[in-house]
Design an enzyme around this catalytic site. Structure first.
Site, PDB file in Angstrom:
ATOM      1  N   ASP A   1      40.389  39.427  38.432  1.00 38.55           N
ATOM      2  CA  ASP A   1      39.769  40.558  37.769  1.00 38.55           C
ATOM      3  C   ASP A   1      38.447  39.960  37.284  1.00 38.55           C
ATOM      4  O   ASP A   1      38.232  38.932  37.225  1.00 38.55           O
ATOM      5  CB  ASP A   1      40.584  41.268  36.557  1.00 38.55           C
ATOM      6  CG  ASP A   1      40.343  42.746  36.496  1.00 38.55           C
ATOM      7  OD1 ASP A   1      39.142  43.110  36.877  1.00 38.55           O
ATOM      8  OD2 ASP A   1      40.923  43.404  35.630  1.00 38.55           O
TER       9      ASP A   1
HETATM   10  C1  BGC Z   1      38.968  46.203  35.837  1.00 37.72           C
HETATM   11  C2  BGC Z   1      39.116  46.200  37.232  1.00 37.72           C
HETATM   12  C3  BGC Z   1      38.237  46.783  37.801  1.00 37.72           C
HETATM   13  C4  BGC Z   1      36.857  45.575  37.625  1.00 37.72           C
HETATM   14  C5  BGC Z   1      35.560  45.914  38.604  1.00 37.72           C
HETATM   15  C6  BGC Z   1      37.542  45.306  35.727  1.00 37.72           C
HETATM   16  O1  BGC Z   1      37.117  45.506  34.111  1.00 37.72           O
HETATM   17  O2  BGC Z   1      40.078  45.845  34.986  1.00 37.72           O
HETATM   18  O3  BGC Z   1      40.340  47.162  37.484  1.00 37.72           O
HETATM   19  O4  BGC Z   1      38.246  46.563  39.400  1.00 37.72           O
HETATM   20  O5  BGC Z   1      36.621  45.683  36.370  1.00 37.72           O
HETATM   21  O6  BGC Z   1      35.095  46.978  38.069  1.00 37.72           O
END
Ligand code: BGC
Length: 755
Positions: free
Chosen positions: A268
């Protein structure tokens, strides 16, 4: 024939070893660290800097969450990763192009899709989403989100499917199959046990091996098996002390060795702290990637904390993703997805999946009825939640417009007044909120009792919408969110009393992303329609259900408790900050914290049923405009052999066409370690049955559906005894059942890895 060293190119899977061998160390570390994240609205300096060399590389899809580095000399293109679960999240406007906007479809949120219990429908949504991604030049969608809704206050619950792992796993697999059928990849997220937002980047989730196996890993396991996603996104949190992105037991032994996952694992965004350990743990791609990470990896190669072989294996895993991607296959994207085709699917999917919670002969209402429409969100619908699960859509259809379109008569004065009030209040909201802020709700106007009494005399019905929004970065509160606000209670009471005094019905529409309290106010409503956050066609979908054009066939994918303290995880949610911890000056990091999953395997209905706690509306619950009856279920397979096949005949015994969700629960023999009263183990949905129509539904169970996870032996075990196979109207009401006997203990898998 020896290959010309200068002419090595990535051409297909077979070429990967040669390409890896031809890469320099700097190229390799650039590939395993992504690039290209630009978050608008964040204070400068909050994000670690990227590689300065990246600054000159033009953006391909502005607003996408990130991409990988290209290595042109080896024929390696950039692949684009974009959120997210309810549709493509990209910038709608581009400086370089003033000729058109780049809107994407706002699909219904995952919780609504799960309420459909219809895997074919979810696959269709996935296909529509995948086609959009393809036409916008996106290679991987960062979704579906599939963490369990452990607690109703979880800020991202709307992005997730259910409190139950079986429903979650099959919904996610259906979505993955739909998206990937278009040639675009998915990233099932967030792996694993990331069930809340509180201090999410420094949160240690403390959870038993049994709860992990039976609940928190189970959905992912099913999605890997039945969906084969191209990628898995590891989560922000630690599990039992170790960051998931740094844990080889989770990412290698369980995901790859036990479950045979063949794809790529990505972090993530900014997840974890030790890049070398992430690669050692087989977390192949670090997103969004920053300069310090690539430097740390070069250092780790020098000091031996990362071996050349391990780096190569991670590089190969990314190249395997690259060779599957549309960009590698030179797909010529149009930047013109067929948004109107998606809109039609969205409208029907949302209407079918809404859950009718209560109906004392108030619905459907045939047009042209005279409707008094109340509540801010009746005029300003919330199509989906905030954060990375948000979508920049072209429009949202509000309920007032849709009701007029459907031939109903609204009170024009009320409509004008709401319009004026909402415009005034909206102007006071922050202009460009950051990605991680949910705009504060617009309070309901104090009802003018006289005006409402007048309306109650000449209008036929009152419809009141209650709205909620939430999103990434924080969890919800009990006061003024899980519980109704005072202004909302007053509105419900005053309107309901006035309309009931005139023998008129009151319908409440819930335009919410997560579970709220309903027991204290539901007596004010003659009907309650749970519309969730239904996507951009939401007003029309709600109108389709109100009119009866669509008979709602949604069933709850999460329990609605009587009160918050009844929630099995309520006592310890969201956990606590650890003494002396710091966020190192970065508010996004949060402080080191810990949460203990003390309710263990008794999450959601597993807890309510086992502890005999009444709910307001149980898991699996939902009404229809018609009724169904069931035959007794019959086991049609030979005794003692898997798969166990169960057949049951459903009859539409009412007088409207409709669809039924068939829910098969298993009630297992008691063991001293304890088992939930019953657990969902299979489900199916009938087609549209005309009045009097019948359908025989076939359900299949594996032996693993009878098993429990024994921590002492780290094994899945089927205990001998009599299993009840129950057809439930919901998790609390068994309609009919049969028995299934197991003669002796079976151990299905043993010596499994412990986290
Ligand atoms: C989130 C993810 C997301 C990623 C990219 C993160 O803050 O937890 O779910 O895909 O950002 O935007």
């Amino acid at each position: 024939m020896a290959q010309d060293k200068n002419n090595i190119r990535l051409t297909d899977k077979q070429s990967i070893p040669r390409v890896v061998a031809a890469m320099t160390a700097a190229e390799k570390v650039s590939l395993v660290t992504g690039m290209g994240l630009k978050i608008e609205g964040l204070p400068p300096g909050l994000l670690p800097p990227g590689d300065p060399k990246d600054d000159d590389i033009p953006e391909k899809v502005p607003g996408a969450a990130g991409r990988t580095h290209a290595i042109p000399r080896l024929g390696i293109p950039t692949i684009i990763l974009s959120d997210g679960p309810a549709g493509i999240r990209i910038n709608p406007y581009r400086n370089s192009d003033s000729t058109k906007p780049y809107f994407a479809t706002g699909f219904p949120v995952a919780t609504l899709l799960a309420s459909s219990w219809d895997t074919a429908l979810v696959t269709q949504i996935g296909k529509a989403m995948g086609k959009e991604a393809l036409e916008y030049g996106i290679d991987v969608i960062l979704g579906p989100g599939m963490n369990l809704q452990r607690n109703p206050l979880g800020g991202r619950n709307f992005e997730y499917y259910s409190e139950d792992p079986l429903l979650t796993g099959h919904m996610a697999a259906a979505m993955v199959r739909g998206v990937q059928s278009t040639g675009v990849g998915t990233s099932i997220k967030h792996f694993a046990a990331n069930n809340q937002e509180f201090n999410r980047m420094q949160l240690n989730t403390i959870v038993s091996q049994r709860a992990l196996r039976e609940l928190y890993l189970r959905g992912f396991q099913l999605a890997v098996k039945h969906g084969q996603p191209w990628t898995v996104m590891s989560s922000y949190n630690k599990i039992n002390g170790v960051y998931t992105s740094e844990n080889p037991v989770l990412l290698k032994r369980i995901l790859r060795d036990e479950w045979k996952f063949k794809g790529t694992v990505i972090t993530d965004w900014f997840g974890g702290t030790n890049p070398a350990q992430q690669l050692n743990a087989w977390n192949n791609l670090l997103m969004p990637g920053f300069y310090a990470q690539s430097q740390a990896l070069l250092g780790a190669l020098q000091d031996g904390s990362l071996s050349a072989q391990t780096l190569d294996a991670n590089v190969a895993a990314i190249l395997q993703l690259v060779v599957q991607s549309p960009v590698f296959k030179k797909y010529k994207y149009s930047d013109k997805p067929d948004l109107s085709a998606s809109a039609a699917i969205v409208r029907r999917a949302a209407a079918e999946s809404m859950v009718l919670l209560k109906n004392d002969s108030a619905l459907p209402i045939t047009a042209p009825g005279k409707i008094a429409l109340f509540g801010v969100t009746s005029y300003k619908l919330i199509a989906g939640g905030t954060g990375s699960g948000d979508v920049n859509k072209a429009y949202v259809t509000d309920l007032d417009k849709a009701m007029l379109q459907g031939g109903y008569v609204l009170d024009a004065g009320l409509q004008t007044e709401y319009g004026r009030y909402i415009t005034e209040k909206t102007a006071q909201l922050p202009k460009s909120p950051s990605l991680f802020s949910t705009p504060p709700p617009i309070p309901e106007q104090q009802p003018d009792s006289e005006a409402i009494s007048r309306l109650a005399k000449y209008m036929d019905v009152a419809i009141i919408t209650i709205g909620r929004n939430a999103g990434e970065g924080s969890d919800r509160n009990i006061e003024n969110d899980f519980l109704l606000r005072e202004d909302e209670r007053t509105m419900l009471k005053v309107i309901s009393e006035a309309f009931h005094a005139n023998n008129k019905k009151v319908v409440v529409v819930l335009n919410i992303g997560g579970v709220i309290e309903t027991a204290s106010w539901r007596q004010y409503a003659d009907a309650i329609l749970l519309a969730w956050q239904p996507g951009q066609e939401g007003g029309s979908s709600i109108a389709d259900v109100i009119s009866g054009n669509i008979n709602p066939s949604g069933r709850l994918a999460a329990s609605f408790p009587m009160q918050y303290t009844d929630v099995p995880s309520s006592a310890g949610f969201p956990g606590k900050e650890l003494p002396g911890g710091s966020n190192n000056g970065n508010p996004m990091m949060g402080k080191p914290s810990e949460v203990q999953y003390t309710e263990d395997i008794y999450v959601g209905y597993r807890g309510y049923t086992t502890n005999n706690i009444a709910t307001a509306f149980p898991f699996g619950y939902g009404l229809s405009y018609t009724n169904f009856t069931y035959s007794r279920p019959r086991v049609t397979s030979a005794p003692g052999v898997a798969p166990i096949r169960v057949a049951v005949t459903v009859t539409n015994s009412g007088n409207r066409p409709g669809r039924e969700v068939v829910q098969l629960y298993v009630s297992a023999p008691a063991i001293k370690q304890g088992r939930p009263v019953r657990e969902l183990k299979a489900f199916a949905k009938t087609g549209i049955l005309p009045p009097g129509g019948k359908e025989t539904v076939q359900l299949t169970l594996g032996m693993s559906d009878l098993a429990w996870f024994d921590e002492a032996r780290m094994a899945w075990v089927v205990t001998p005894g009599t299993y009840k196979l129950e057809i439930g109207a919901n998790a609390e009401m068994v309609i009919t059942s049969t028995e299934y006997k197991i003669g002796k203990e079976m151990m299905l898998e043993k010596n499994l890895a412990a986290l």
